[in-house]
Every structure is written in C-alpha cells, then in structure tokens.
Design an enzyme around this catalytic site. Sequence first.
Site, PDB file in Angstrom:
ATOM      1  N   ARG A 119     -25.104 -53.558   0.569  1.00 52.14           N
ATOM      2  CA  ARG A 119     -24.992 -51.885   0.271  1.00 52.14           C
ATOM      3  C   ARG A 119     -24.030 -52.187  -0.851  1.00 52.14           C
ATOM      4  O   ARG A 119     -22.744 -51.914  -0.681  1.00 52.14           O
ATOM      5  CB  ARG A 119     -24.682 -51.248   1.299  1.00 52.14           C
ATOM      6  CG  ARG A 119     -25.598 -51.237   2.608  1.00 52.14           C
ATOM      7  CD  ARG A 119     -26.754 -50.514   2.565  1.00 52.14           C
ATOM      8  NE  ARG A 119     -26.467 -48.925   2.375  1.00 52.14           N
ATOM      9  CZ  ARG A 119     -26.277 -48.245   3.323  1.00 52.14           C
ATOM     10  NH1 ARG A 119     -26.274 -48.722   4.585  1.00 52.14           N
ATOM     11  NH2 ARG A 119     -26.016 -46.953   3.258  1.00 52.14           N
ATOM     12  N   ARG A 165     -23.702 -42.550  16.553  1.00 51.64           N
ATOM     13  CA  ARG A 165     -23.182 -42.286  15.170  1.00 51.64           C
ATOM     14  C   ARG A 165     -23.934 -41.069  14.542  1.00 51.64           C
ATOM     15  O   ARG A 165     -23.109 -40.416  13.691  1.00 51.64           O
ATOM     16  CB  ARG A 165     -23.459 -43.596  14.388  1.00 51.64           C
ATOM     17  CG  ARG A 165     -22.982 -44.802  14.732  1.00 51.64           C
ATOM     18  CD  ARG A 165     -22.700 -45.925  13.596  1.00 51.64           C
ATOM     19  NE  ARG A 165     -22.482 -45.466  12.546  1.00 51.64           N
ATOM     20  CZ  ARG A 165     -22.392 -46.280  11.241  1.00 51.64           C
ATOM     21  NH1 ARG A 165     -22.737 -47.531  11.466  1.00 51.64           N
ATOM     22  NH2 ARG A 165     -22.110 -45.758   9.996  1.00 51.64           N
ATOM     23  N   CYS A 207     -25.005 -53.870   5.868  1.00 51.21           N
ATOM     24  CA  CYS A 207     -25.116 -53.444   6.780  1.00 51.21           C
ATOM     25  C   CYS A 207     -26.355 -54.072   7.705  1.00 51.21           C
ATOM     26  O   CYS A 207     -26.897 -55.087   7.267  1.00 51.21           O
ATOM     27  CB  CYS A 207     -25.339 -51.694   6.941  1.00 51.21           C
ATOM     28  SG  CYS A 207     -27.000 -51.668   5.820  1.00 51.21           S
ATOM     29  N   ASP A 250     -34.478 -42.358   5.347  1.00 51.56           N
ATOM     30  CA  ASP A 250     -33.761 -42.027   6.799  1.00 51.56           C
ATOM     31  C   ASP A 250     -34.993 -41.734   7.957  1.00 51.56           C
ATOM     32  O   ASP A 250     -34.700 -41.316   9.005  1.00 51.56           O
ATOM     33  CB  ASP A 250     -32.758 -41.426   6.848  1.00 51.56           C
ATOM     34  CG  ASP A 250     -31.646 -41.883   6.107  1.00 51.56           C
ATOM     35  OD1 ASP A 250     -30.788 -41.070   5.394  1.00 51.56           O
ATOM     36  OD2 ASP A 250     -31.597 -42.882   5.778  1.00 51.56           O
ATOM     37  N   LYS A 294     -24.736 -34.832   9.418  1.00 49.52           N
ATOM     38  CA  LYS A 294     -23.958 -36.113   9.470  1.00 49.52           C
ATOM     39  C   LYS A 294     -23.353 -36.302   8.172  1.00 49.52           C
ATOM     40  O   LYS A 294     -22.446 -36.512   7.643  1.00 49.52           O
ATOM     41  CB  LYS A 294     -24.299 -37.184  10.166  1.00 49.52           C
ATOM     42  CG  LYS A 294     -23.628 -38.351   9.727  1.00 49.52           C
ATOM     43  CD  LYS A 294     -24.164 -39.613  10.523  1.00 49.52           C
ATOM     44  CE  LYS A 294     -25.635 -40.126   9.562  1.00 49.52           C
ATOM     45  NZ  LYS A 294     -25.079 -41.135   8.696  1.00 49.52           N
ATOM     46  N   ASN A 295     -24.249 -36.263   7.163  1.00 47.30           N
ATOM     47  CA  ASN A 295     -24.378 -36.851   5.904  1.00 47.30           C
ATOM     48  C   ASN A 295     -23.813 -35.708   4.800  1.00 47.30           C
ATOM     49  O   ASN A 295     -23.243 -36.153   3.807  1.00 47.30           O
ATOM     50  CB  ASN A 295     -25.514 -37.623   5.209  1.00 47.30           C
ATOM     51  CG  ASN A 295     -25.886 -38.936   5.986  1.00 47.30           C
ATOM     52  OD1 ASN A 295     -25.017 -39.285   6.605  1.00 47.30           O
ATOM     53  ND2 ASN A 295     -27.174 -39.330   5.878  1.00 47.30           N
TER      54      ASN A 295
HETATM   55  C1  EPZ Z   1     -26.635 -42.174   1.901  1.00 51.18           C
HETATM   56  O1  EPZ Z   1     -26.255 -43.523   1.723  1.00 51.18           O
HETATM   57  C2  EPZ Z   1     -26.905 -42.017   3.131  1.00 51.18           C
HETATM   58  N1  EPZ Z   1     -25.435 -41.875   3.848  1.00 51.18           N
HETATM   59  C3  EPZ Z   1     -27.962 -42.978   3.767  1.00 51.18           C
HETATM   60  O2  EPZ Z   1     -28.018 -42.560   5.319  1.00 51.18           O
HETATM   61  C4  EPZ Z   1     -29.251 -42.766   3.182  1.00 51.18           C
HETATM   62  O3  EPZ Z   1     -30.098 -43.804   3.619  1.00 51.18           O
HETATM   63  C5  EPZ Z   1     -29.031 -42.879   1.716  1.00 51.18           C
HETATM   64  O4  EPZ Z   1     -27.849 -42.017   1.214  1.00 51.18           O
HETATM   65  C6  EPZ Z   1     -30.384 -42.769   0.750  1.00 51.18           C
HETATM   66  O5  EPZ Z   1     -30.622 -41.497   1.003  1.00 51.18           O
HETATM   67  C7  EPZ Z   1     -24.647 -41.260   3.697  1.00 51.18           C
HETATM   68  O6  EPZ Z   1     -24.839 -40.065   3.279  1.00 51.18           O
HETATM   69  C8  EPZ Z   1     -23.466 -41.213   4.666  1.00 51.18           C
HETATM   70  P1  EPZ Z   1     -27.314 -44.564  -1.860  1.00 51.18           P
HETATM   71  P2  EPZ Z   1     -25.707 -44.378   0.228  1.00 51.18           P
HETATM   72  O7  EPZ Z   1     -26.117 -44.876  -2.560  1.00 51.18           O
HETATM   73  O8  EPZ Z   1     -25.039 -43.234  -0.419  1.00 51.18           O
HETATM   74  C9  EPZ Z   1     -28.265 -48.546  -4.157  1.00 51.18           C
HETATM   75  C10 EPZ Z   1     -28.155 -42.530   7.491  1.00 51.18           C
HETATM   76  O9  EPZ Z   1     -29.031 -43.147   8.184  1.00 51.18           O
HETATM   77  N2  EPZ Z   1     -27.032 -48.387  -4.633  1.00 51.18           N
HETATM   78  O10 EPZ Z   1     -28.253 -43.222  -2.342  1.00 51.18           O
HETATM   79  O11 EPZ Z   1     -24.881 -45.203   0.854  1.00 51.18           O
HETATM   80  C11 EPZ Z   1     -28.621 -48.965  -2.766  1.00 51.18           C
HETATM   81  O12 EPZ Z   1     -28.266 -50.210  -2.264  1.00 51.18           O
HETATM   82  C12 EPZ Z   1     -27.718 -43.289   6.354  1.00 51.18           C
HETATM   83  O13 EPZ Z   1     -27.771 -41.468   7.700  1.00 51.18           O
HETATM   84  C13 EPZ Z   1     -26.441 -49.688  -5.599  1.00 51.18           C
HETATM   85  O14 EPZ Z   1     -27.405 -50.384  -6.028  1.00 51.18           O
HETATM   86  O15 EPZ Z   1     -26.953 -44.696  -0.239  1.00 51.18           O
HETATM   87  C14 EPZ Z   1     -29.663 -48.426  -2.406  1.00 51.18           C
HETATM   88  O16 EPZ Z   1     -30.760 -49.250  -2.399  1.00 51.18           O
HETATM   89  C15 EPZ Z   1     -28.504 -44.719   6.171  1.00 51.18           C
HETATM   90  N3  EPZ Z   1     -25.118 -49.634  -6.124  1.00 51.18           N
HETATM   91  C16 EPZ Z   1     -29.805 -47.094  -3.187  1.00 51.18           C
HETATM   92  O17 EPZ Z   1     -28.803 -47.322  -4.382  1.00 51.18           O
HETATM   93  C17 EPZ Z   1     -24.253 -48.544  -5.837  1.00 51.18           C
HETATM   94  O18 EPZ Z   1     -23.240 -48.367  -6.159  1.00 51.18           O
HETATM   95  C18 EPZ Z   1     -29.435 -45.818  -2.712  1.00 51.18           C
HETATM   96  O19 EPZ Z   1     -28.328 -45.911  -2.053  1.00 51.18           O
HETATM   97  C19 EPZ Z   1     -24.801 -47.450  -4.864  1.00 51.18           C
HETATM   98  C20 EPZ Z   1     -26.107 -47.871  -4.172  1.00 51.18           C
END
Ligand code: EPZ
Length: 423
Positions: free
Chosen positions: A121, A399, A116, A307, A22-23
């Site tokens: 987020r 999803r 979420c 995840d 998916k991702n």
């Molecule tokens: C991706 O989300 C995945 N989704 C998530 O999977 C996964 O949990 C996550 O990466 C972490 O591995 C997709 O790929 C569509 P991040 P993403 O930006 O990109 C903080 C699932 O179940 N952060 O790596 O949104 C954030 O709050 C989903 O398939 C900031 O602070 O995650 C988090 O604490 C759920 N500022 C950490 O970084 C930002 O601008 C990691 O988030 C962006 C992120």
Amino acid sequence: MDKFVVQGGMKLKGTVQASGAKNASLALMPATLLASGEYKLHNTPILRDVATMSRLLETMGLKISRDDHTLTIDSSTITSFEAPYEHVKKMRASIYVLGPLVGRFGQADVSLPGGCAWGPRPVNLHIEGLRKLGAEIELEGGYIRARAKRLRGARIVFDVSSVGATGNVMMAAVLAQGTTVIDNAAMEPEIAALGQFLKSMGARIDGVGTNHLEIEGVDALHPAECVTIPDRIETGTLLIAAALVGDKNSSVRIERCTPSHLSAVTTKLEDVGATLTIGKDFIEIVPPESIRPINITTSIYSGFPTDMQAQWIALMSLAQGMSIITETIYSDRFMHVPELIRLGCNITVKDNIATVVGVNRLTGAKVMSTDLRASASLILAGLAAEGTTEVLRVYHLDRGYEQIEKKLASLGAEIERATGEEF
Ligand code: EPZ
C-alpha cells in the site's frame, strides 16, 4: 480471539439502521489537529479502527471522550508530532495525521504504513504532494520525517486517484500560504465530508466532491462540529445479505443511509433482479426470485467500490450462471477467494479478474478472516450455506462494522459471537 458462528438457511426481513462511515471518521478525527479547541463528531461509529485512531491522537496529547455515538475531541494540548510504528502498523489510516501536522506545525514523524493482507500500500502520492507544498521529507528508519517552515500553495496532479493522499494534501494545504490546486483528486463521499468539515472550520475550498479542488490557504482555523455521513459500504454489505438470503415474501429496509452514495451498487442489485425502493435516507430491498449473474468492474467513485468487491463475489457465487469481477484499484485483493472456495464457491482468479460460476448450494465450514471486507464476504456466504459456518478472527470485522452480528440477527439471521478459544 473471537469467531462468528453462523447457521445458514435463515431468511432475513425487517429494518436496520446504518452506522456512521468508518472512512469518514478516520479522516475527520485527525483534522482536529488543525486548530486548537473542542470538536464534536456526531454519528461516529463504535469500531476498532476509530479506537485505534483515538489512541494515536491521545498519544499526541489530544483528549478524546465518547458519549454514545458522539466523539468529543479536545486538541488544545498537542505534545507530540509523531505517529509511532505501533499504531501505524495496526491501521494504515494513521497516516492521516501527516498532512495536518505538517500543515499546522511544520513537523511530523510518521511511521511508514506496512502493507496489508492483499499487498503493498504505497504512500508515494502523499509524500510527493507534501513535497510540492514545500515540505522537506526524508524516509529514514521506517519513518516519514517531514519538516517545513510554512507550506506554500502549489498545483498538484495525482497520477492515481487516491483517497488518502487527497485527504492528506487537502489538510496540509488549508493552512498553506497561497492557493493550492489539486487535479485528479478523489471524489469519494468520505473525502467530500472531510472537505465540508474543513470548510466549517474556516478553510477556503472550492470544488468539494469533485476531482478538481482549489484551496485558498488561511492563517488559522477554528474547531467545529459535524454529523458523520452514513457508511455506504456497511449499507451495501447489508443489501447484499438481503439479496442473498432475504425473505422473498418480505423485504429488508436499511434506514439512516445515504442512497446516492452507493448508486453503483443499488443499480447492479437491480440488474441482479432485486427490487429496490430508494428514499432520501432509506433503501428497501426485495430479494430476486433467482440471482442473475452480473459482471462488475471496481472503480473510483462513483463507480462500483472496491470495498464491495468481496461481497459481490459472495453474491455471484449463487447466481444462475457465470460472472466476471474485475478489480482495478488494487493488485491482488482476492484473499477471500480461497476461503469462499472452502464453502463450495466456484471461483478462479487470473491477474486481477475473478471468474465466478454460480453453484446451487454452499456448505458451511470453518473459514479464516484475512481482512475487513473479506470477512464480510465470508459471513454473507455463511448465511447462504447449508449448515454451520465458523468465521474465525473476526477482529478484522470489528475494525469496520459496528455490531454486524447484532444487525444481521435483528433481521433474522442465526449468528453469534463466540469468544475465548485460540483459533
Ligand atoms: C481508502 O484507502 C479506504 N480506506 C480503503 O478502504 C479503500 O479501499 C480505498 O480508499 C480505495 O477506495 C480509508 O479511507 C481509511 P487509495 P486508501 O489511496 O486511501 C494506490 C476499507 O475496507 N496508491 O485511494 O489507502 C493504492 O495502492 C478500506 O474500508 C498509490 O499508488 O486508498 C491503490 O492501488 C480498505 N500511492 C490506489 O492508489 C499512494 O500514495 C487507491 O488507494 C496512495 C495510493
């Protein structure tokens, strides 16, 4: 809304295939905005989130069709540079259109994603990264309004490793003037897959799959085809189902997966006492005689994936002792805990640490899905519980898991989808 009705006590065995990731799909699809023409994305999973991304791209003028697991995307006509709130509120990954739109057209109006189920987020890293590339970005009316003439290469260091921000900045930088260096880039396989896809489109990227990326901007890219990598989280979820309720005199074999993408999970399953046979594109698991309590701490790739945290808690709920699960990626990603407790799990959460004391039995109950991976943990616990478990609002599961109930049923689980009632 649909629910799953799970009868506990069945033992799983047999073979099942993993679907595409998916991702990865959610990053590959918006990358087609970067060059006009027709793309084919093979092994694209049939999921709600993929449908949501398709609808968003179609509102922007792209033509998308599906033939089994091959998605054909024609980006020859782009009529809008906007990702409206209606789409973004359904799926945070909609923000992935931001980078390609700014990179190619110098213009994007993307709704700020909401939070979420488990908390805020933020997208500050996406915005800061694009600003460093020269985009003018205003936050106005709940939208990210970005404008740029032509982006210019820059040196970017992410304070936090972010999958989405790495994807967005990489897609913006491939058409920028000059070189972009990204440090502390996300190394998740889905981001590496995006980097490979961009290179197949003519992008110049060094360091794909590492946390140091060097991108030499080019004037134009061209369409390409790719085969989506297998879903490591679906594979891990099925492995945990087998560890929990697998037939101890048999095995569960997951084919068409990429074992190296989830070595942290397979290693921990061996620590639990499972016996794994790991091939190039399959993993075979014999469940443990009894489940050893094993601590995990979630981490960026290639550590234990966040995840898989909820699913691990379900497994530890039937371990012979106490285990500590530490969540380091998100604050408060424990919405599954109250629902698991309703099934008889013994879990306490303080700050970002869940303490799980294994119990001898779980008993079925009605439980509510709150988010994608939480729903998966409820199904896993339901498989191990005595009696019937009803997992409500399974649209969360749809999803990110392609027909998970059919995959589990093919292994011997008694699980069926019930529709119609308002739950
Ligand atoms: C991706 O989300 C995945 N989704 C998530 O999977 C996964 O949990 C996550 O990466 C972490 O591995 C997709 O790929 C569509 P991040 P993403 O930006 O990109 C903080 C699932 O179940 N952060 O790596 O949104 C954030 O709050 C989903 O398939 C900031 O602070 O995650 C988090 O604490 C759920 N500022 C950490 O970084 C930002 O601008 C990691 O988030 C962006 C992120």
